[in-house]
Design an enzyme around this catalytic site. Sequence first.
Site, PDB file in Angstrom:
ATOM      1  N   GLU A   1     -17.173  35.604  15.367  1.00  0.00           N
ATOM      2  CA  GLU A   1     -17.604  36.523  14.382  1.00  0.00           C
ATOM      3  C   GLU A   1     -18.760  36.015  13.451  1.00  0.00           C
ATOM      4  O   GLU A   1     -19.273  36.800  12.575  1.00  0.00           O
ATOM      5  CB  GLU A   1     -16.395  36.667  13.361  1.00  0.00           C
ATOM      6  CG  GLU A   1     -15.272  37.551  13.935  1.00  0.00           C
ATOM      7  CD  GLU A   1     -14.052  37.682  13.234  1.00  0.00           C
ATOM      8  OE1 GLU A   1     -13.473  36.794  12.319  1.00  0.00           O
ATOM      9  OE2 GLU A   1     -13.157  38.486  13.374  1.00  0.00           O
TER      10      GLU A   1
ATOM     11  N   GLU B   1      -3.100  22.770  28.517  1.00  0.00           N
ATOM     12  CA  GLU B   1      -3.283  21.882  27.236  1.00  0.00           C
ATOM     13  C   GLU B   1      -2.579  20.487  27.263  1.00  0.00           C
ATOM     14  O   GLU B   1      -2.812  19.750  26.596  1.00  0.00           O
ATOM     15  CB  GLU B   1      -2.556  22.651  26.167  1.00  0.00           C
ATOM     16  CG  GLU B   1      -0.990  22.675  26.157  1.00  0.00           C
ATOM     17  CD  GLU B   1      -0.137  23.341  25.219  1.00  0.00           C
ATOM     18  OE1 GLU B   1       0.380  22.655  24.360  1.00  0.00           O
ATOM     19  OE2 GLU B   1      -0.747  24.506  24.931  1.00  0.00           O
TER      20      GLU B   1
END
Length: 315
Positions: free
Chosen positions: A88, A119
């Site tokens: 963004e 992860e």
Amino acid sequence: MSTPGSDRGHLLTERPNPASEDLDRLPTASLVALFCANDLLPQQAVAAAAPALAAAIDAIAARLSSGGRLFYLGAGTSGRLGVLDAAECPPTFCSPPELVQGVLAGGAAALLRSSEGLEDLPDSGRDDLTQRGFGPADALVGIAAGGTTPYVLGGLAHGRAIGALTVAVACVPADQVPMPCDIDIRLLTGPELLTGSTRLKAGTATKMALNILSTGVMVRLGKVFGNRMVDVAVTNSKLEDRALRILRDLAGVPRQQGLGLLQRAGGSVRLALLMAASGLEAEAARAALDRHGPGLRRCLDGLGVSLQPTSPPPL
């Protein structure tokens, strides 16, 4: 997922919430009311972390002002939130895509399909950063709701080892789970209504914190004037309308004149505002920004000119 040989049940984010122990038996209206009441807590958690957020904004802005970049690193929901915030920045602040980058365990495919097993690999965080050219001049924000994600911890440890700025964002107390970092942001939202589902309150608080972090950094970099996104390029009709309103409100420029200014400024609102205030044409205005900027306010002060705003419309 758990770190090998560990029990995460003691973590604040993994504890059952007594308020929701009958969640599956609640009437729908009561269920919604419970969520609404619980979702007030992320705001309080972010407010409590305000000093650490302020320190991170100033430290990251200093790195970026000296040519560094900002990297968000995370897995699962935490990583996706980092990618979202990074994505963004270019449309909001006209920043180059490489200035703020989101690094997610599993890469782009993990945005749409879970790859939580990745992860657990601490070297992968380091390797993914290295592939992006992450170096000592850069800043790293490692995001892990429970604070134990090996992918994130490995990346933060690597960042510290090479002298990069390291910032940790987690939703558990630091004394419960320490993380290797220069600045420690803890968003203590408490146990989730759906036990262990950190996409809920923890995710909400993390999104709020990242909003503040990236916006604050861009303000410090001079990409905002007042409360307007002046460092934006006109690339569609919505942005053109916004740009014309900014020119009208901040510089008193009528719409038709604003269209001409934007055209001569190559769609740059910041440049058009400087041209309106100074009377300079585009090439000279660009040179002034290079000399006095990059922020519009600093450049206006350097030239000894000011914008002539119109009266704000009634609310």
